[in-house]
Each structure stands twice: as C-alpha cells, then as structure tokens.
Design a protein around this motif. Structure first.
Motif, PDB file in Angstrom:
ATOM      1  N   THR A 157      34.561  49.930  34.374  1.00 29.45           N
ATOM      2  CA  THR A 157      35.510  48.978  34.685  1.00 29.45           C
ATOM      3  C   THR A 157      35.598  48.471  35.990  1.00 29.45           C
ATOM      4  O   THR A 157      35.269  49.092  36.938  1.00 29.45           O
ATOM      5  N   PRO A 215      36.594  44.657  38.370  1.00 31.91           N
ATOM      6  CA  PRO A 215      37.436  43.167  38.441  1.00 31.91           C
ATOM      7  C   PRO A 215      36.627  42.325  38.032  1.00 31.91           C
ATOM      8  O   PRO A 215      37.171  41.339  37.204  1.00 31.91           O
ATOM      9  N   THR A 216      35.342  42.119  37.962  1.00 33.04           N
ATOM     10  CA  THR A 216      34.451  41.155  37.347  1.00 33.04           C
ATOM     11  C   THR A 216      33.461  41.667  36.669  1.00 33.04           C
ATOM     12  O   THR A 216      33.139  42.875  36.769  1.00 33.04           O
ATOM     13  N   SER A 217      33.036  40.914  35.741  1.00 35.12           N
ATOM     14  CA  SER A 217      31.647  41.450  34.754  1.00 35.12           C
ATOM     15  C   SER A 217      30.507  41.679  35.749  1.00 35.12           C
ATOM     16  O   SER A 217      29.462  42.582  35.440  1.00 35.12           O
ATOM     17  N   GLU A 277      30.395  42.934  38.718  1.00 36.44           N
ATOM     18  CA  GLU A 277      30.471  44.273  39.340  1.00 36.44           C
ATOM     19  C   GLU A 277      30.305  45.431  38.163  1.00 36.44           C
ATOM     20  O   GLU A 277      30.017  46.444  38.769  1.00 36.44           O
ATOM     21  N   PRO A 282      37.666  41.856  27.912  1.00 38.36           N
ATOM     22  CA  PRO A 282      38.495  41.880  29.119  1.00 38.36           C
ATOM     23  C   PRO A 282      39.725  42.816  29.049  1.00 38.36           C
ATOM     24  O   PRO A 282      40.593  43.045  28.016  1.00 38.36           O
ATOM     25  N   ASN A 341      43.051  45.191  34.088  1.00 41.31           N
ATOM     26  CA  ASN A 341      42.521  45.368  35.448  1.00 41.31           C
ATOM     27  C   ASN A 341      41.217  44.555  35.829  1.00 41.31           C
ATOM     28  O   ASN A 341      40.606  44.449  36.897  1.00 41.31           O
ATOM     29  N   GLY A 342      40.681  43.745  34.727  1.00 39.92           N
ATOM     30  CA  GLY A 342      39.425  43.088  34.947  1.00 39.92           C
ATOM     31  C   GLY A 342      38.553  43.022  33.620  1.00 39.92           C
ATOM     32  O   GLY A 342      39.042  42.601  32.515  1.00 39.92           O
ATOM     33  N   VAL A 343      37.316  43.658  33.698  1.00 38.39           N
ATOM     34  CA  VAL A 343      36.372  43.768  32.568  1.00 38.39           C
ATOM     35  C   VAL A 343      35.941  45.127  32.384  1.00 38.39           C
ATOM     36  O   VAL A 343      35.771  45.766  33.348  1.00 38.39           O
ATOM     37  N   GLU A 344      35.743  45.387  31.107  1.00 35.66           N
ATOM     38  CA  GLU A 344      35.311  46.774  30.545  1.00 35.66           C
ATOM     39  C   GLU A 344      33.971  46.573  29.663  1.00 35.66           C
ATOM     40  O   GLU A 344      33.977  45.822  29.018  1.00 35.66           O
TER      41      GLU A 344
END
Length: 498
Positions: free
Chosen positions: A7, A9-11, A13, A33, A36-39
C-alpha cells in the motif's frame, strides 16, 4: 505461493515497494484504489514459472506414428514445426502478455477456454490471444450469403408471386444466433465469477500473510475472534490499524475504534427522564416484561406513579397480564390490557397525559407469521419500538432477530441478561454492524436496581476481557478458516469508523 500486498499513496511507490521485495522478476496480480492511495498485490515471477513447468512436465507427449521417408527440406521443415509445437503454450502467452494486471486476467480466461476445448475436441494446438481476436467476427458475417437467382429469358416467370426467402431458414438462423449468444454470455459469467474468486482469495492470502508478519496485528485478530467478534468486523477494523503503533498503543487504538462505533445514548437524558411512548418487542423469554417494570419504576421514582402508564398486548402467554399487573400494583400503577389495534388506540388516547407510556408485547420468534401482525398493531404515531436483545445469544441468532425486527427510522435496542452472558462480543458486534442505538443494559432480575446506562467504554472493556478457556476458542492456525471471504460490503458501506 508467496503473495504480498503493498500500500502506498501512488502506484509508482507501490510498484517500487513490490520490486524491493521480489526484485526484477516482480509479477503484479491486481491493483485497486483505496482510501489511503493504491493497493498492489504482487508475487515473484519464479513462482508462476515453477507452476507452469510442473504443468508442462506432467502432460504426456503425443505418440509419433511411422511416416514414409521424405526429402531433406521436408524433414527440416517438420523439425522446425515440431520444435515450435514443443514450446510450452503457457510460456508463449506469458511472454506475450508480460503478466500485468489485465493480462493476468486474460491469461486465466485463455487457460479456461483452452481446457474446455481440449475436453470437448481432444488436445490441439492452442491459439494465442491475437489469433483469437482475429477469428472473432459477428455471427451475421459468418452466415453464408444467399444464392443469387439468375434470370433465364427463355423461361417465363410468374409476376403475381414475388420471390421471398423461406421463413423456416430465417427462424432457424435466428434460433442458432440466440443460442450462441446465450452460450457466450454463460461463459463470460463463469469467467467473471472465477475472476472475483481469484481476486478474493489473493487478497485474503496477502492480508493473512501480512498479519502473520505483524505479531501485534495477529494477536489482536486472535483476541477479537476469541472474544466473540465476527471475522468481518475484525478484519474491517484491523485492516485500518496504523503500522507504526506499539503493542499498548494498538490495544488502545482498537478499544477507541470499537467504542466510537458502538452507538449509545450516554450523552442524552436517560430513557425514563426523556419520556414518551415505548413498546418492548423481541423474541420469547428475552425479558421484555421485567424491562418494562424497571423503566416504570425508575420513572415513577422521579416523576411519581401518576406519570406512568402500563399497557400489555400479551394475551398469548399464560399469566402475562397478571405478571405486569403485579408489578403495577407494587408501584401503584394500573396495568391495562389491549386485545387489538383499536383498543390500543383508545388506551393511548386515555393515557395521553402521562409522562411515559410503556407497552409490553407478545414474544414471537423472528420467523413466526404472527410477527407481522404484531408489528402492524404497533404501527401508530409517536410509538417508539425498543428491541430487547438477549446478550447471551449466539451471533447468528442476534443477526436473525435484528434483521427480522428492524424498522425504518430510529433503531433502538436494550441489552438484557448481561449477567448471564459469557461473552459480550457477539452482541456488541451485532449492534455495531446493524447500526443500532443502545438505550440501556439490564444485568439481573431486581426491579429497578438491575438497570444501567449504556456505557460504550465499560461494555467494550468487559467484552475484551479475557474469559475462561473454552473448547470453542480458535487457535492461531485456524484463522485461515475464519477469513476465507473479504468483508467488502462493510468497507463499501462505510459501517466502520476507523
């Protein structure tokens, strides 16, 4: 299979975390999504290669039939074709698709179609996705074109009958087209169901793997299950727990989340001081009559016996009216009996000047046909229903009762027989998931001493207190059976405030 979930904040990362864990041979299984961001769910490419290699080694090579001698160029072409056919079809598809999120779904769909084709027509050379896309054409283009009738000037043509195609052929063609469309739709439905099952299982495996790596989260998860909380609520809460908390901070965070989600009327005036018309509903033997007597005694102690009105609708149980009348005689209050809706309306009009009017109803099972008639009798203006729940019941039983007696508008409940319950987790779990407002708690038979205000902090602390060991308590190795399905419904509806 080593599957992990990352997990960020961005894909970008999230993909960087996945590559740090698995290296260059990272295989992305799914991404979605989150709040908290992207999983991202990922694994190593070597795992899938090992599975494909074992599948290829287990398949039997086809028997070669004797063929006549041929020329050298023909033998060379046959050898090249055999080497091409000898390659693993799964490896070719894997190289072409590069195993992204969408291509993995196409890969699973291709494998299913290939297995079904081999089961029906025998083993054959599978087609790639590009060949399948070129072969897919509309049914109307595949239908043969109608033959052109040539005109012979030497033969006479009757002018009164125009030539038209036979209707039977059109009906047969339309029936064949409809059947093919239905078959395609059924295949697509099966593929979608399989895709959801695979994604659900991958998410569960990734979450359980992450929970096992975090001993604090694993211990809290096992503690909640042993306390009687449902796996859906436990996962919905623990999925949102921050990772940088210590053991003491994690326990404190969990208690605060549960207290915040358990709705009570502690910040409002008590039920007996607020006043109004309240009807006690619920299953048989949950303590509706005793709860009615406790509320009447508390209201009479503050505002006097003349401020309370008692009505009973229980004409089914033997001695029900006599029991409420005995309580009323001790408090100096007259208990009235209503047989139907009209009598109840007359009594409510007669007692309209009272501070508090309490209605005792007949106890019925959630699936009893009389339940609908009893609720229709109480469907009157200014009549509030208080659902009395037995704190010692099983979680499934409480779910059934809450679903059967739930009404529109304000949902209010009273938790009875808390002193008889070994675990308060199932009752609190059901109240949280069904968004009920807890108006009071009863913990004994004494009237009115065994009545308490609904305190969320006290109830949560009591529920999380370690009870005696039981044969029904799960072990750490049994958590896989509890978390076989993900609680997407709770996350989507936002029933947990974490």
């Amino acid at each position: 299979m080593n599957i992990k979930r990352f997990t960020a904040p961005t894909s970008r990362e999230a993909l960087a975390k996945a590559r740090m864990a698995f290296g260059e041979g990272t295989l992305i299984l799914s991404n979605r999504p989150t709040a908290n961001g992207v999983e991202v769910v990922a694994t190593a490419e070597d795992t899938l290669s090992a599975l494909d290699g074992s599948a290829g080694a287990s398949s039997n090579p086809p028997l070669l039939a004797p063929t006549p001698a041929r020329s050298a160029p023909q033998r060379a072409s046959q050898a090249a074709a055999a080497s091409t056919l000898g390659r693993n079809a799964v490896e070719e598809d894997t190289e072409q698709l590069a195993m992204s999120t969408l291509s993995f779904q196409d890969y699973v769909r291709e494998r299913m179609l290939r297995r079904r084709h081999e089961a029906l027509n025998g083993p054959a050379e599978p087609q790639t996705l590009s060949e399948r896309s070129r072969d897919q054409e509309p049914e109307r283009e595949r239908m043969p074109a109608p033959a052109v009738v040539r005109h012979n000037p030497l033969r006479s043509i009757p002018m009164d009958i125009p030539p038209e195609p036979p209707r039977r052929r059109q009906e047969a063609a339309s029936a064949h087209l409809a059947q093919s469309n239905n078959n395609q739709q059924s295949v697509m439905n099966e593929l979608h169901a399989m895709r959801e099952l695979i994604e659900d299982r991958f998410n569960t495996m990734a979450w359980l793997g992450q929970a096992r790596q975090n001993p604090i989260q694993s211990n809290l998860m096992l503690k909640m299950i042993r306390a009687g909380y449902s796996p859906s609520l436990a996962r919905a809460v623990l999925e949102r727990m921050p990772e940088d908390l210590s053991a003491a901070e994690s326990v404190r965070w969990l208690m605060e989340v549960l207290e915040r989600n358990l709705k009570t009327d502690l910040a409002e005036p008590p039920l007996y001081e607020q006043g109004g018309i309240f009807a006690m509903v619920g299953s048989t033997g949950v303590g509706k009559t005793t709860t009615t007597a406790k509320l009447a005694a508390l209201c009479a102690r503050i505002h006097g016996p003349g401020s309370v009105g008692l009505i009973t609708l229980d004409t089914y149980r033997v001695g029900a009216h006599e029991q409420l009348r005995s309580y009323g005689r001790m408090l100096g209050i007259v208990a009235h009996l209503a047989h139907d809706r009209a009598a109840l309306q007359d009594l409510l009009g007669l007692l309209s000047g009272k501070k508090m009017v309490l209605i005792d109803t007949t106890g019925v099972a959630p699936r009893d046909p009389r339940k609908r008639d009893m609720l229709d009798v109480l469907d009157l203006p200014h009549v509030n229903r208080l659902l009395v729940l037995n704190a010692g019941c099983h979680g499934d039983t409480l779910d059934d009762v809450l679903t059967a007696f739930k009404t529109e508008g304000s949902q209010q409940a009273i938790l009875s027989k808390v002193d008889e319950a070994v675990k308060l987790g199932p009752a609190i779990d059901a109240l949280i998931r069904h968004q009920m407002v807890l108006r009071g708690v009863t913990n004994g038979q004494r009237v009115p001493e065994d009545w308490e205000r609904a305190d969320a902090h006290k109830l949560i602390s009591t529920s999380m207190r370690a009870p005696a060991k039981s044969a029904f308590d799960p072990k750490a190795t049994d958590l896989n059976f509890f978390f076989s399905h993900s609680p997407d419904t709770m996350n989507e509806r936002g029933l947990v405030d974490a």
